[in-house]
Structures are given as structure tokens and as C-alpha cells.
Design a protein around this motif. Structure first.
Motif, short mmCIF file in Angstrom:
data_model
loop_
_atom_site.label_atom_id
_atom_site.label_comp_id
_atom_site.label_asym_id
_atom_site.label_seq_id
_atom_site.Cartn_x
_atom_site.Cartn_y
_atom_site.Cartn_z
N THR A 161 0.79 -1.27 0.18
CA THR A 161 0.11 -0.06 -0.04
C THR A 161 0.77 1.37 -0.12
O THR A 161 2.16 1.20 0.44
N LYS A 162 0.22 2.35 -0.26
CA LYS A 162 0.81 3.81 -0.23
C LYS A 162 0.15 4.55 0.89
O LYS A 162 0.29 5.59 1.30
N GLY A 163 -0.98 3.80 1.48
CA GLY A 163 -1.88 4.56 2.53
C GLY A 163 -1.57 4.53 3.70
O GLY A 163 -1.48 3.34 4.47
N THR A 164 -1.30 5.31 4.58
CA THR A 164 -0.80 5.73 5.77
C THR A 164 -2.11 4.95 6.61
O THR A 164 -2.13 4.85 7.97
N LEU A 165 -3.44 5.01 6.19
CA LEU A 165 -4.27 4.63 7.13
C LEU A 165 -4.05 2.93 7.61
O LEU A 165 -4.74 2.53 8.40
N LEU A 166 -3.31 2.42 6.86
CA LEU A 166 -2.72 1.13 7.31
C LEU A 166 -2.34 1.21 8.83
O LEU A 166 -2.79 0.26 9.51
N ALA A 167 -2.06 2.43 9.32
CA ALA A 167 -1.50 2.32 10.82
C ALA A 167 -2.75 2.03 11.72
O ALA A 167 -2.64 1.56 12.81
N ARG A 168 -3.84 2.39 11.32
CA ARG A 168 -5.37 2.31 12.09
C ARG A 168 -5.34 0.57 12.36
O ARG A 168 -5.64 0.33 13.43
N ASP A 169 -4.79 -0.13 11.41
CA ASP A 169 -4.94 -1.54 11.60
C ASP A 169 -3.83 -2.23 12.12
O ASP A 169 -3.34 -3.60 12.04
N ILE A 170 -2.51 -1.51 12.85
CA ILE A 170 -1.49 -2.28 13.39
C ILE A 170 -1.86 -2.92 14.38
O ILE A 170 -1.39 -4.30 14.50
N PRO A 171 -2.56 -2.81 15.37
CA PRO A 171 -2.89 -3.87 16.53
C PRO A 171 -3.61 -5.03 15.96
O PRO A 171 -3.14 -6.00 16.50
N ALA A 198 2.88 16.25 -7.39
CA ALA A 198 2.34 16.29 -8.54
C ALA A 198 1.95 15.19 -9.43
O ALA A 198 1.07 14.88 -10.06
N ILE A 199 2.69 14.12 -9.12
CA ILE A 199 2.55 12.68 -9.90
C ILE A 199 1.75 11.58 -9.05
O ILE A 199 1.28 10.96 -10.01
N GLU A 200 1.61 11.80 -8.08
CA GLU A 200 0.73 10.83 -7.00
C GLU A 200 -0.06 11.77 -6.18
O GLU A 200 -0.01 11.66 -4.95
N PRO A 201 -1.06 12.78 -6.77
CA PRO A 201 -1.62 13.60 -5.82
C PRO A 201 -2.53 13.41 -4.68
O PRO A 201 -2.98 14.06 -3.72
N GLY A 202 -2.98 11.98 -4.89
CA GLY A 202 -3.98 11.72 -3.60
C GLY A 202 -3.25 10.79 -2.79
O GLY A 202 -3.87 10.16 -1.74
N THR A 203 -2.19 10.52 -2.87
CA THR A 203 -1.23 9.68 -1.87
C THR A 203 -0.87 10.61 -0.58
O THR A 203 -0.59 11.71 -0.71
N PRO A 204 -0.67 9.80 0.52
CA PRO A 204 0.31 10.68 1.56
C PRO A 204 1.53 10.96 1.18
O PRO A 204 2.06 10.15 0.55
N GLY A 205 2.10 11.75 1.53
CA GLY A 205 3.45 12.37 1.01
C GLY A 205 4.50 11.38 1.46
O GLY A 205 4.29 10.54 2.40
N PRO A 206 5.73 11.56 0.94
CA PRO A 206 6.90 10.57 1.53
C PRO A 206 7.21 10.74 2.85
O PRO A 206 7.49 9.53 3.34
N ARG A 207 7.23 11.76 3.54
CA ARG A 207 7.47 11.79 5.00
C ARG A 207 6.25 10.92 5.65
O ARG A 207 6.86 10.39 6.59
N ALA A 208 5.19 11.16 5.26
CA ALA A 208 4.08 10.42 6.16
C ALA A 208 4.40 8.62 6.09
O ALA A 208 4.16 8.12 6.82
N ARG A 209 4.62 8.35 4.82
CA ARG A 209 4.94 6.91 4.39
C ARG A 209 6.09 6.39 5.03
O ARG A 209 6.43 5.43 5.52
N LEU A 210 7.28 7.12 5.26
CA LEU A 210 8.38 6.84 5.95
C LEU A 210 8.10 6.65 7.41
O LEU A 210 8.66 5.69 7.90
N LYS A 211 7.28 7.56 8.02
CA LYS A 211 6.87 7.52 9.39
C LYS A 211 5.89 5.96 9.46
O LYS A 211 6.23 5.35 10.57
N LEU A 212 5.18 5.75 8.65
CA LEU A 212 4.60 4.40 8.57
C LEU A 212 5.31 3.53 8.52
O LEU A 212 5.30 2.35 9.49
N VAL A 213 6.27 3.42 7.74
CA VAL A 213 7.47 2.32 8.02
C VAL A 213 7.96 2.19 9.40
O VAL A 213 8.24 1.01 9.75
N SER A 214 8.39 3.32 10.00
CA SER A 214 9.03 3.02 11.28
C SER A 214 7.84 2.59 12.20
O SER A 214 8.30 1.71 12.90
N ARG A 215 6.68 3.11 12.10
CA ARG A 215 5.75 2.46 12.97
C ARG A 215 5.32 0.97 12.90
O ARG A 215 5.48 0.70 14.01
N LEU A 216 5.64 0.62 11.69
CA LEU A 216 5.43 -0.87 11.58
C LEU A 216 6.44 -1.60 12.29
O LEU A 216 6.30 -2.57 12.73
#
Length: 372
Positions: A161-171, A198-216
């Protein structure tokens, strides 16, 4: 504002009863627009089946997929799955971004399919066509039921996924990983926030996805990264690749695979239009680089492969899966390799892949075939 009040095709209990179907979509219940998702129409359908077998002869390391959504509000210009929307009589451009089909009964139907005596508990992959954690998932909440159904049936699962909403389901994912092998992957191929917007306008930005990697990783879950696509002249410089792999290492990614932009029919036309509008100086270069095919030239892929190997080694990823298009003469043989963490595996003693010690690499072709 009630969601039901926004229905273009009302529900049976709505004033006036059900309206006529706007589109010839099998199982259409209603079509909904709402200011909360401006510019997007959701077509809610009841599916007869959601468990889909990967076509025979595929090189993918899984045989089954589930895709609760078709179309994707992430609106990635380069998305490989765009042509799949034409099978529903939508176009591969704006319709793919704005006409989202939602299988509202996905979890219920999946549970029934998994309970069949014929089900052998093979791995099921989520996120192979369109993103299961696109924004609409916050409204429809289909993934918790899907994850529970898979885990409770003893079926290994993977999510990309690209979606940081995945964090909701970590538990929930931690609980699932105690029952079955679980693989998790984040798609992230650039750290430039402006380029991403510009090229993936509906996604959470790179910083947000990097934070998700760390949270996982902090949760003890595996997390590989698919760094695809690397965009010629836009995200393939030394500075861009160094920043990307350095950031992924700092976030704790268990592995990373990088690959060049792939332009299959449907995607190619939409992407080339975007390039001509936003980077007209590159339009001719892209036409020459890709010719009449879907792949960049062999020379470019060899050049990029060397860059990727260097920066992976520099940031400690030498042990993980490698560069896509490993067979440079026939890139379809190996479109990409899944990095460590995405494919659920078991280790000696049968420990689930969700445990920190269970991260291993497995190769596969890129998620570029339309799997429904």
C-alpha cells in the motif's frame, strides 16, 4: 451530512425507492458522491466472489488475491493498473482516479469462500491491483474484516500500500501475525514532496509513508519497500537515490526493491500526456527512451541497475532483494523482486513472518498485471 443522502442511486429504503442503475456494473447497489470526497463517485457493488486466482503461468509468489476496490483516488499518473478500469467501460485516465468501485460485502463473501472445504490456505495478496488503503477505506472499513477472515482461517496474507491508513490496523495486524504469516510492504519511490504531490496527488506524502514504515517496525512487524517507479530525469539522480535509500534505511525498512518506470498500454498514454503538460522538455526524451514499448531501453536499465546497487550497498541493503528487470534482455522474466518483509514466510519452527526474526526475501514479478 448523511452518506445515504448523497446517493445518485438510492438505497431501497431511501425516499422514492431504488433508482435506475447509472452504469452496467454487476451487483450495483448505489452510486454515491459527497463533498467529503469532492470529484469522486463511489459505485457500491455486492460481489459474488472476491477471492481471485492469479493466472496460470504467472511468476508471482502467490496464487490468490483480493481487491476490495477498483479504481483508486491516489491518482498516481504512472499507475500500472489503469487499463483494468476499461474492462468496466470506464476510461484509464480520469475515470480511474474518480470512479471507484467498492465491493461492500468483500469481507462477508471472503469468509464464506475461505470456509469451503476446498480452500487450502495458500497465501492471499492484497494491494496487487488498486490500493486497499486508499482514502475510501476510512469510510468503508473493509480491511479489518478481510484481515480477520484470513487470519482466522489460517491463511497467510500480504499487503502492499501507499496508504498511511494502514496504521489504524496495526493492532489487528499484530494479532493476525501471531496466527498466520503476514507480510507488509509500502510503495515509496521518491522523497521529493513536490514531485510526489504532482505525480501521485492523492497519496500521503513521502514523509508520512516513511513514518508509517517506522511505526510498523516499532510494532515488531516486517515492512519491505517497493521503490517503484524510478522516473527517468525526475527521480533517478544520485541525490534523489541517495536520499531515498538513506531515508528507507533510517526508517528501518526490512528490504527494498527499486525499478524503472513501466508504461503499459493505458498507463503510457496518460503518463505521456502528463509529461507533455508538466515537463514538455522531457517529452521527446521519454518517447526516445521507451520507443513503442513499455520498457525503458536496455542501456538505461543497466545504468539504473548500477546506481541502485551502489546506493543500496551504501545504506545497508545489499542483503535484500535487488533491482527490477534483473534479466535485462527479457524484463518480463523478472519485473521486480519483492523485498524482504512483503512476502509472508515461516522460519524454522513455524514462526509467523510477522515476528522480527522472520524477515526473508522472496522474488516475484512486479505487481503490474490487472488482478481482480
Amino acid at each position: 451530512m448523511r452518506w445515504e443522502a448523497q446517493a445518485l442511486v438510492p438505497t431501497p429504503d431511501a425516499p422514492g425507492g431504488p433508482g435506475p442503475a447509472l452504469l452496467p456494473l454487476a451487483g450495483l447497489v448505489r452510486s454515491v458522491t459527497t463533498p467529503e470526497f469532492a470529484g469522486i463517485t463511489f459505485h457500491e457493488v455486492t460481489a459474488k466472489s472476491v477471492l481471485n486466482r492469479v493466472p496460470a503461468g504467472s511468476k508471482m509468489p502467490f496464487e490468490w488475491t483480493v481487491n476490495p476496490y477498483r479504481g483508486c483516488s491516489h491518482a498516481c499518473v504512472y499507475c500500472f493498473a489503469r487499463k483494468s478500469h476499461t474492462y468496466l467501460d470506464f476510461d484509464a485516465g480520469m475515470d480511474f482516479d474518480s470512479q471507484v468501485v467498492v465491493k461492500v460485502n468483500a469481507a462477508e463473501i471472503l469468509r464464506k469462500e475461505l470456509n469451503k472445504a476446498s480452500w487450502t490456505r495458500q497465501q492471499v495478496a492484497l494491494g496487487t491491483n488498486t490500493d486497499p488503503y486508499q482514502r475510501a477505506e476510512g469510510r468503508y472499513k473493509l480491511m479489518p474484516g478481510i484481515i480477520n477472515a484470513l487470519a482466522e482461517s489460517g491463511t497467510p496474507l500480504s499487503i502492499l500500500t501507499k496508504g498511511t491508513l494502514l496504521a489504524r490496523d496495526i493492532p489487528l495486524l499484530k494479532s493476525a501475525a501471531a496466527q498466520v504469516p503476514v507480510g507488509l510492504g509500502i510503495s515509496l519511490a521518491m522523497t521529493d514532496e513536490d514531485l510526489s504531490e504532482a505525480i501521485e496527488p492523492g497519496t500521503p506524502g513521502p514523509r508520512a509513508r516513511l513514518k508509517l514504515v517506522s511505526r510498523l517496525r516499532e510494532a515488531g512487524l516486517p515492512c519491505g519497500v517497493m521503490a517503484m517507479p524510478i522516473l527517468p530525469w525526475l527521480s533517478d539522480s544520485d541525490e534523489a537515490l541517495d536520499a531515498l535509500f538513506g531515508s528507507l534505511a533510517a526508517a528501518g525498512a526490512t528490504g527494498v526493491t527499486a525499478g524503472a518506470l513501466y508504461l503499459k498500454p493505458g498507463t503510457r498514454e496518460w503518463f505521456m500526456k502528463w509529461i507533455a503538460t508538466h515537463h514538455p522538455e522531457l517529452a521527446g526524451r521519454y518517447r526516445r527512451l521507451y520507443g513503442t514499448g513499455s520498457y525503458a531501453s536496455k542501456e538505461y536499465r543497466m545504468w539504473l541497475a548500477g546506481k541502485v546497487r551502489y546506493f543500496k550497498a551504501r545504506h545497508g541493503f545489499s542483503h535484500s532483494s535487488g533491482f527490477s528487470h534483473r534479466d535485462l534482455d527479457d524484463p518480463r522474466v523478472e519485473e521486480a523482486e519483492y523485498p524482504a518483509g512483503i512476502i509472508p514466510t515461516t522460519v524454522t519452527g513455524g514462526s509467523p513472518a510477522g515476528s522480527p526474526a522472520a524477515s526473508t526475501s522472496a522474488s516475484r514479478p512486479a505487481v503490474q498485471d490487472a488482478l481482480f
